[in-house]
Design an enzyme around this catalytic site. Structure first.
Site, PDB file in Angstrom:
ATOM      1  CE  LYS A 100      -3.130   2.788   2.722  1.00 55.02           C
ATOM      2  NZ  LYS A 100      -3.655   3.087   4.075  1.00 55.02           N
ATOM      3  CG  ASN A 209      -5.997   1.505  11.603  1.00 54.57           C
ATOM      4  OD1 ASN A 209      -5.840   0.336  11.920  1.00 54.57           O
ATOM      5  ND2 ASN A 209      -5.556   2.496  12.367  1.00 54.57           N
TER       6      ASN A 209
END
Length: 260
Positions: A100, A209
């Site tokens: 990522k 997250n």
């Protein structure tokens, strides 16, 4: 069997929710939240993993890599060179050839530096990485990243950790309309309804997250996010009714028998 899987770079995932590993009160709570989320891909910052001395406790001790696909990220990098170096470190440490890719351009907003991001994407793709870049909700840069070889594009829904939800639905829809690779909304989701809205726009997945880790009950929120993503995807596939300016009776008057 999941008849509607997420496929990225030829790899199939049963869940369209990708979760992170930061900001949890304890590693045990993180483990429970991951299980409740139903996710099968977990992103982890390379700089938070002890890659030099594996005899010491590591974040990876709390992630079952037989159950979850690791997605290392280059969080905290502010230049293309730093992001490239961090991605290489993660691969050399045996984390993954997937990355990522984050290249931050501003400390306060954490908005990406798209020029540096594009540069790093080109380099890493040539080196064999599967690159999933975190970028702004700009259809032009998303197309350029795809042309550079990105395996997916990950436009932000709102600033990282803000919990503001999807701020520019039109741009996200345009990105998805023209993309030839999966589109994953990354950053800004605050609650399950935000995740559902993102999926209703037609994107292929959602990465989050803070929305889970910073919730009062992370495990319950993780399950809510799983349901929100699933509901939003199902609603998108079902096809919503058209919006109308005026009311339409739920029970049409046509065919009703009226009294004399």
């Amino acid at each position: 069997m999941n008849s509607d899987p997420l496929v990225i770079a030829g790899r199939t995932f049963s869940s369209r929710l990708i979760v992170g590993t930061g900001k949890y009160a304890t590693h045990e709570v993180m483990q429970q939240a991951h299980a409740a989320s139903g996710a099968d891909m977990v992103t982890v910052a390379v700089r938070r993993v002890n890659v030099t001395d594996r005899s010491k406790e590591s974040l990876l001790d709390y992630i079952d890599t037989t159950q979850y696909t690791l997605l290392p990220n280059t969080a905290g990098c502010y230049t293309a060179a730093d992001a490239i170096r961090t991605a290489r470190l993660g691969r050399e440490a045996g984390l993954s050839e997937w990355v990522k890719l984050e290249v931050i351009g501003d400390e306060r907003t954490l908005f990406p530096d798209n020029g540096a991001l594009l540069e790093a994407t080109r380099v890493l793709v040539k080196e064999g990485f599967i690159v999933l870049p975190y970028t702004s909700d700009d259809p032009v840069i998303c197309r350029q990243l795809e042309d550079a070889g990105a395996a997916a594009v990950m436009p932000l829904g709102a600033p990282i950790g803000s919990g503001l939800g999807i701020q520019n639905r039109n741009n996200i829809q345009i990105i998805k309309e023209f993309a030839g690779v999966p589109v994953i909304v990354d950053a800004g989701v605050g609650t399950a309804s935000d995740a559902a809205i993102a999926m209703e726009l037609g994107v292929d997945g959602v990465l989050m997250n803070t929305a889970i880790a910073a919730a009062q009950n992370p495990v319950a929120m993780a399950e809510a996010m799983k349901l929100g993503v699933a509901a939003g995807r199902q609603a998108y596939l079902a096809g919503r009714m058209p919006r109308k300016r005026y009311a339409t009776a739920s029970s049409p008057l046509d065919g009703l028998v009226t009294g004399s």
